[in-house]
Design a protein around this motif. Structure first.
Motif, mmCIF file in Angstrom:
data_model
loop_
_atom_site.group_PDB
_atom_site.id
_atom_site.type_symbol
_atom_site.label_atom_id
_atom_site.label_comp_id
_atom_site.label_asym_id
_atom_site.label_seq_id
_atom_site.Cartn_x
_atom_site.Cartn_y
_atom_site.Cartn_z
ATOM 1 N N ASN A 1 0.848 -1.183 0.000
ATOM 2 C CA ASN A 1 0.000 0.000 0.000
ATOM 3 C C ASN A 1 0.879 1.226 0.000
ATOM 4 O O ASN A 1 1.689 1.420 0.897
ATOM 5 C CB ASN A 1 -0.930 0.018 1.221
ATOM 6 C CG ASN A 1 -2.031 -0.992 1.087
ATOM 7 O OD1 ASN A 1 -2.798 -0.947 0.130
ATOM 8 N ND2 ASN A 1 -2.107 -1.921 2.004
ATOM 9 N N TYR A 2 0.716 2.019 -1.027
ATOM 10 C CA TYR A 2 1.519 3.211 -1.193
ATOM 11 C C TYR A 2 0.609 4.400 -1.400
ATOM 12 O O TYR A 2 -0.558 4.265 -1.710
ATOM 13 C CB TYR A 2 2.440 3.065 -2.416
ATOM 14 C CG TYR A 2 3.316 1.854 -2.341
ATOM 15 C CD1 TYR A 2 4.461 1.868 -1.563
ATOM 16 C CD2 TYR A 2 2.986 0.688 -3.016
ATOM 17 C CE1 TYR A 2 5.271 0.753 -1.468
ATOM 18 C CE2 TYR A 2 3.789 -0.436 -2.929
ATOM 19 C CZ TYR A 2 4.925 -0.404 -2.155
ATOM 20 O OH TYR A 2 5.718 -1.496 -2.061
ATOM 21 N N LYS A 3 1.181 5.549 -1.281
ATOM 22 C CA LYS A 3 0.489 6.791 -1.606
ATOM 23 C C LYS A 3 1.310 7.483 -2.668
ATOM 24 O O LYS A 3 2.528 7.591 -2.552
ATOM 25 C CB LYS A 3 0.369 7.677 -0.373
ATOM 26 C CG LYS A 3 -0.403 8.954 -0.658
ATOM 27 C CD LYS A 3 -0.665 9.704 0.602
ATOM 28 C CE LYS A 3 -1.683 8.935 1.400
ATOM 29 N NZ LYS A 3 -2.230 9.639 2.504
ATOM 30 N N VAL A 4 0.639 7.915 -3.722
ATOM 31 C CA VAL A 4 1.300 8.601 -4.829
ATOM 32 C C VAL A 4 0.644 9.958 -5.009
ATOM 33 O O VAL A 4 -0.579 10.049 -5.120
ATOM 34 C CB VAL A 4 1.188 7.792 -6.138
ATOM 35 C CG1 VAL A 4 1.811 8.552 -7.292
ATOM 36 C CG2 VAL A 4 1.825 6.420 -5.981
ATOM 37 N N ILE A 5 1.465 10.996 -5.016
ATOM 38 C CA ILE A 5 0.975 12.348 -5.276
ATOM 39 C C ILE A 5 1.722 12.861 -6.500
ATOM 40 O O ILE A 5 2.952 12.899 -6.504
ATOM 41 C CB ILE A 5 1.188 13.272 -4.068
ATOM 42 C CG1 ILE A 5 0.448 12.707 -2.850
ATOM 43 C CG2 ILE A 5 0.719 14.690 -4.392
ATOM 44 C CD1 ILE A 5 0.729 13.424 -1.558
#
Length: 144
Positions: A128-132
């Motif tokens: 689970n990653y967060k990409v902005i």
């Protein structure tokens, strides 16, 4: 040599992306080893394939069927069928760009606040990653 990819039909995977071989190899290695730097910077002329590379990377990163050691997306699961540029289509992707309903300044503020939050559905057993993504960052007003 930069290739104008804007006129081509968007490839569905790395095999159809014929530009920036070294950079694509690096992105694929990050996916295969499941190790990533804190941030990526993509720069180049309009039409050089930056956004396409980011979209392919995000698709593979969030692919529900991608196995450890792989860098290809399945193109069939729910995540693969989403366009990451549409905010809300993938829960841990925020795409800041001109032309959305919110002002650019509000998008930037929301993205910066979101950067401090753990990924939605964070679970150590899953990737689970967060990409902005700040698309076309040069067009962001300097007072933001």
């Amino acid at each position: 040599m930069l290739t104008n990819l804007a006129s081509q039909k968007d490839p569905q995977g790395w095999d159809g992306y014929f530009a920036h071989e070294k950079e694509i190899k690096d992105l694929r290695t990050f996916l295969e080893t499941d190790t990533f730097p804190f941030a990526f910077t993509f720069s180049g002329f309009t039409g050089s394939g930056k956004t396409l590379a980011v979209r392919l990377f995000i698709k593979a990163l969030f692919c529900e069927r991608r196995q450890p050691g792989e860098s290809h997306a399945c193109n069939e699961c729910h995540s693969c069928k989403q366009d990451p540029r549409v905010n809300g289509s993938l829960s841990n992707v925020i795409w800041v760009q001109r032309g959305q309903d919110e002002t650019l300044s509000k998008q930037i503020n929301n993205a910066l606040q979101e950067a401090y939050q753990p990924p939605n559905g964070f679970d150590e057993d899953h990737r689970n990653y967060k990409v902005i993504v700040f698309d076309e960052a040069q067009s962001i007003p300097k007072d933001n």
